[in-house]
Design a protein around this motif. Structure first.
Motif, PDB file in Angstrom:
ATOM      1  N   GLU A 170      -5.005  12.406  -4.362  1.00  0.00           N
ATOM      2  CA  GLU A 170      -6.322  12.978  -4.148  1.00  0.00           C
ATOM      3  C   GLU A 170      -6.136  13.719  -2.857  1.00  0.00           C
ATOM      4  O   GLU A 170      -6.491  14.920  -2.869  1.00  0.00           O
ATOM      5  CB  GLU A 170      -7.360  11.882  -4.144  1.00  0.00           C
ATOM      6  CG  GLU A 170      -8.498  12.374  -3.613  1.00  0.00           C
ATOM      7  CD  GLU A 170      -9.566  10.988  -3.385  1.00  0.00           C
ATOM      8  OE1 GLU A 170     -10.474  11.249  -2.260  1.00  0.00           O
ATOM      9  OE2 GLU A 170      -9.700  10.391  -4.325  1.00  0.00           O
ATOM     10  N   LEU A 171      -5.258  13.291  -1.837  1.00  0.00           N
ATOM     11  CA  LEU A 171      -5.110  13.937  -0.567  1.00  0.00           C
ATOM     12  C   LEU A 171      -4.224  15.098  -0.823  1.00  0.00           C
ATOM     13  O   LEU A 171      -4.518  16.341  -0.321  1.00  0.00           O
ATOM     14  CB  LEU A 171      -4.480  13.017   0.413  1.00  0.00           C
ATOM     15  CG  LEU A 171      -5.540  11.979   0.761  1.00  0.00           C
ATOM     16  CD1 LEU A 171      -4.741  11.136   1.752  1.00  0.00           C
ATOM     17  CD2 LEU A 171      -6.720  12.426   1.659  1.00  0.00           C
ATOM     18  N   TRP A 172      -3.417  15.211  -1.767  1.00  0.00           N
ATOM     19  CA  TRP A 172      -2.214  16.171  -2.048  1.00  0.00           C
ATOM     20  C   TRP A 172      -3.129  17.205  -2.744  1.00  0.00           C
ATOM     21  O   TRP A 172      -3.117  18.509  -2.300  1.00  0.00           O
ATOM     22  CB  TRP A 172      -1.310  15.757  -2.892  1.00  0.00           C
ATOM     23  CG  TRP A 172      -0.187  16.805  -3.242  1.00  0.00           C
ATOM     24  CD1 TRP A 172      -0.205  17.567  -4.047  1.00  0.00           C
ATOM     25  CD2 TRP A 172       0.932  17.210  -2.393  1.00  0.00           C
ATOM     26  NE1 TRP A 172       1.064  18.492  -4.070  1.00  0.00           N
ATOM     27  CE2 TRP A 172       1.811  18.112  -2.967  1.00  0.00           C
ATOM     28  CE3 TRP A 172       1.493  16.331  -1.258  1.00  0.00           C
ATOM     29  CZ2 TRP A 172       2.880  18.532  -2.391  1.00  0.00           C
ATOM     30  CZ3 TRP A 172       2.422  17.070  -0.626  1.00  0.00           C
ATOM     31  CH2 TRP A 172       3.277  18.036  -1.329  1.00  0.00           C
ATOM     32  N   GLU A 173      -3.971  16.902  -3.553  1.00  0.00           N
ATOM     33  CA  GLU A 173      -4.817  18.111  -4.327  1.00  0.00           C
ATOM     34  C   GLU A 173      -5.760  18.801  -3.380  1.00  0.00           C
ATOM     35  O   GLU A 173      -5.855  19.998  -3.371  1.00  0.00           O
ATOM     36  CB  GLU A 173      -5.540  17.373  -5.542  1.00  0.00           C
ATOM     37  CG  GLU A 173      -6.472  18.349  -6.198  1.00  0.00           C
ATOM     38  CD  GLU A 173      -7.262  17.906  -7.093  1.00  0.00           C
ATOM     39  OE1 GLU A 173      -8.488  18.260  -7.634  1.00  0.00           O
ATOM     40  OE2 GLU A 173      -6.721  16.902  -7.866  1.00  0.00           O
ATOM     41  N   VAL A 215       0.133  11.027   6.836  1.00  0.00           N
ATOM     42  CA  VAL A 215      -1.063  10.213   6.370  1.00  0.00           C
ATOM     43  C   VAL A 215      -0.261   9.201   5.331  1.00  0.00           C
ATOM     44  O   VAL A 215       0.219   9.316   4.394  1.00  0.00           O
ATOM     45  CB  VAL A 215      -2.019  10.921   5.387  1.00  0.00           C
ATOM     46  CG1 VAL A 215      -3.252  10.169   4.979  1.00  0.00           C
ATOM     47  CG2 VAL A 215      -2.519  12.251   6.377  1.00  0.00           C
ATOM     48  N   ASN A 216      -0.296   7.754   5.921  1.00  0.00           N
ATOM     49  CA  ASN A 216       0.295   6.771   5.020  1.00  0.00           C
ATOM     50  C   ASN A 216      -1.105   6.323   4.078  1.00  0.00           C
ATOM     51  O   ASN A 216      -1.984   5.948   4.458  1.00  0.00           O
ATOM     52  CB  ASN A 216       0.444   5.727   5.819  1.00  0.00           C
ATOM     53  CG  ASN A 216       1.652   5.894   6.746  1.00  0.00           C
ATOM     54  OD1 ASN A 216       2.526   6.134   6.149  1.00  0.00           O
ATOM     55  ND2 ASN A 216       1.467   5.633   8.051  1.00  0.00           N
ATOM     56  N   CYS A 217      -0.262   6.487   2.755  1.00  0.00           N
ATOM     57  CA  CYS A 217      -1.229   6.016   1.598  1.00  0.00           C
ATOM     58  C   CYS A 217      -0.943   4.904   0.987  1.00  0.00           C
ATOM     59  O   CYS A 217       0.421   4.390   0.787  1.00  0.00           O
ATOM     60  CB  CYS A 217      -1.261   7.277   0.558  1.00  0.00           C
ATOM     61  SG  CYS A 217      -1.810   8.808   1.174  1.00  0.00           S
ATOM     62  N   ASP A 218      -1.689   3.893   0.423  1.00  0.00           N
ATOM     63  CA  ASP A 218      -1.356   2.716  -0.055  1.00  0.00           C
ATOM     64  C   ASP A 218      -1.312   2.731  -1.679  1.00  0.00           C
ATOM     65  O   ASP A 218      -0.627   1.892  -2.226  1.00  0.00           O
ATOM     66  CB  ASP A 218      -2.499   1.673   0.240  1.00  0.00           C
ATOM     67  CG  ASP A 218      -2.601   1.278   1.558  1.00  0.00           C
ATOM     68  OD1 ASP A 218      -1.641   1.272   2.282  1.00  0.00           O
ATOM     69  OD2 ASP A 218      -3.663   0.989   2.079  1.00  0.00           O
ATOM     70  N   THR A 219      -1.766   3.904  -2.353  1.00  0.00           N
ATOM     71  CA  THR A 219      -1.692   4.038  -3.871  1.00  0.00           C
ATOM     72  C   THR A 219      -1.446   5.463  -4.248  1.00  0.00           C
ATOM     73  O   THR A 219      -1.675   6.370  -3.321  1.00  0.00           O
ATOM     74  CB  THR A 219      -3.112   3.710  -4.342  1.00  0.00           C
ATOM     75  OG1 THR A 219      -4.021   4.696  -4.087  1.00  0.00           O
ATOM     76  CG2 THR A 219      -3.678   2.130  -3.989  1.00  0.00           C
ATOM     77  N   GLN A 220      -0.816   5.476  -5.416  1.00  0.00           N
ATOM     78  CA  GLN A 220      -0.449   6.930  -6.075  1.00  0.00           C
ATOM     79  C   GLN A 220      -1.772   7.733  -6.136  1.00  0.00           C
ATOM     80  O   GLN A 220      -1.819   8.868  -5.886  1.00  0.00           O
ATOM     81  CB  GLN A 220       0.050   6.715  -7.397  1.00  0.00           C
ATOM     82  CG  GLN A 220       0.625   7.813  -7.893  1.00  0.00           C
ATOM     83  CD  GLN A 220       1.814   8.699  -6.980  1.00  0.00           C
ATOM     84  OE1 GLN A 220       2.626   8.062  -6.592  1.00  0.00           O
ATOM     85  NE2 GLN A 220       1.719   9.892  -6.582  1.00  0.00           N
ATOM     86  N   GLN A 221      -3.001   7.053  -6.412  1.00  0.00           N
ATOM     87  CA  GLN A 221      -4.216   7.847  -6.337  1.00  0.00           C
ATOM     88  C   GLN A 221      -4.799   8.398  -5.017  1.00  0.00           C
ATOM     89  O   GLN A 221      -5.085   9.493  -5.230  1.00  0.00           O
ATOM     90  CB  GLN A 221      -5.402   6.663  -7.121  1.00  0.00           C
ATOM     91  CG  GLN A 221      -6.627   7.509  -7.153  1.00  0.00           C
ATOM     92  CD  GLN A 221      -7.835   6.441  -7.386  1.00  0.00           C
ATOM     93  OE1 GLN A 221      -7.483   5.272  -7.706  1.00  0.00           O
ATOM     94  NE2 GLN A 221      -9.115   6.921  -7.420  1.00  0.00           N
ATOM     95  N   GLU A 222      -4.610   7.761  -4.064  1.00  0.00           N
ATOM     96  CA  GLU A 222      -4.685   8.282  -2.877  1.00  0.00           C
ATOM     97  C   GLU A 222      -3.836   9.443  -2.301  1.00  0.00           C
ATOM     98  O   GLU A 222      -4.360  10.426  -1.993  1.00  0.00           O
ATOM     99  CB  GLU A 222      -4.633   7.262  -1.709  1.00  0.00           C
ATOM    100  CG  GLU A 222      -5.135   7.620  -0.287  1.00  0.00           C
ATOM    101  CD  GLU A 222      -5.090   6.687   0.641  1.00  0.00           C
ATOM    102  OE1 GLU A 222      -5.424   6.856   1.846  1.00  0.00           O
ATOM    103  OE2 GLU A 222      -4.250   5.555   0.585  1.00  0.00           O
TER     104      GLU A 222
END
Length: 158
Positions: A91-94, A81-88
């Motif tokens: 969130e996905l990690w959690e 899953v390619n994420c554009d931000t640290q927030q993303e």
């Protein structure tokens, strides 16, 4: 002509395909159930339980089967899953590690045993160039959940 994609990942679950689909569609914003076929009185699964279902996550179609306990997921196949931000990433990690287990370099196993890679979209760019690539890889090998800022600092020689 069918609207189905030519190629779609087919996921074999023991008996919890519906719970997995509900879990994944609750995590990814652009997602939906597409179709569900349920077992009838003739089985082999319990009547009314999901036999095969299709769903979509971020434009990718998946097919899920409740096929029994014969086969289990392993790390030989994972979904990046390619994420554009640290927030993303955070969130996905959690959400995906909840009742699952973190791995190294952005890899994790979710509570269903499926492997995911939660990675920053910028990673290929950060690794361009021999010196940068080595520094970024060294930083990456020290991480479970990926920290974009630390990778950027490594790429810049910091």
């Amino acid at each position: 002509m069918s609207d189905s994609p030519k190629i779609a990942p087919f996921l074999w679950f023991d008996d919890n395909a519906e719970a997995a689909i509900d879990h994944y569609t609750s995590i990814f914003k652009n997602s939906k159930k597409l179709s569900v076929s349920r077992y009838g009185e003739a089985g082999p699964g319990p009547a009314g339980s999901v036999m095969v279902a299709s769903f979509e996550l971020e434009g990718q179609t998946f097919i899920a089967l409740n096929g029994g306990p014969m086969f289990k997921f392993n790390e030989a196949v994972s979904f990046a899953v390619n994420c554009d931000t640290q927030q993303e990433i955070d969130e996905l990690w959690e959400k995906l590690t909840e009742e699952g287990e973190p791995g190294q370099c952005g890899w994790l196993k979710d509570k269903f045993g499926l492997s995911w890679q939660i990675v920053p979209s910028i990673l290929p760019e950060l690794m361009q160039g021999a010196g940068k690539s080595n520094r970024v890889m060294q930083a990456l090998m020290q991480m479970t959940k990926i920290d974009i800022q630390r990778l950027q600092e490594a790429s810049n020689g910091g």
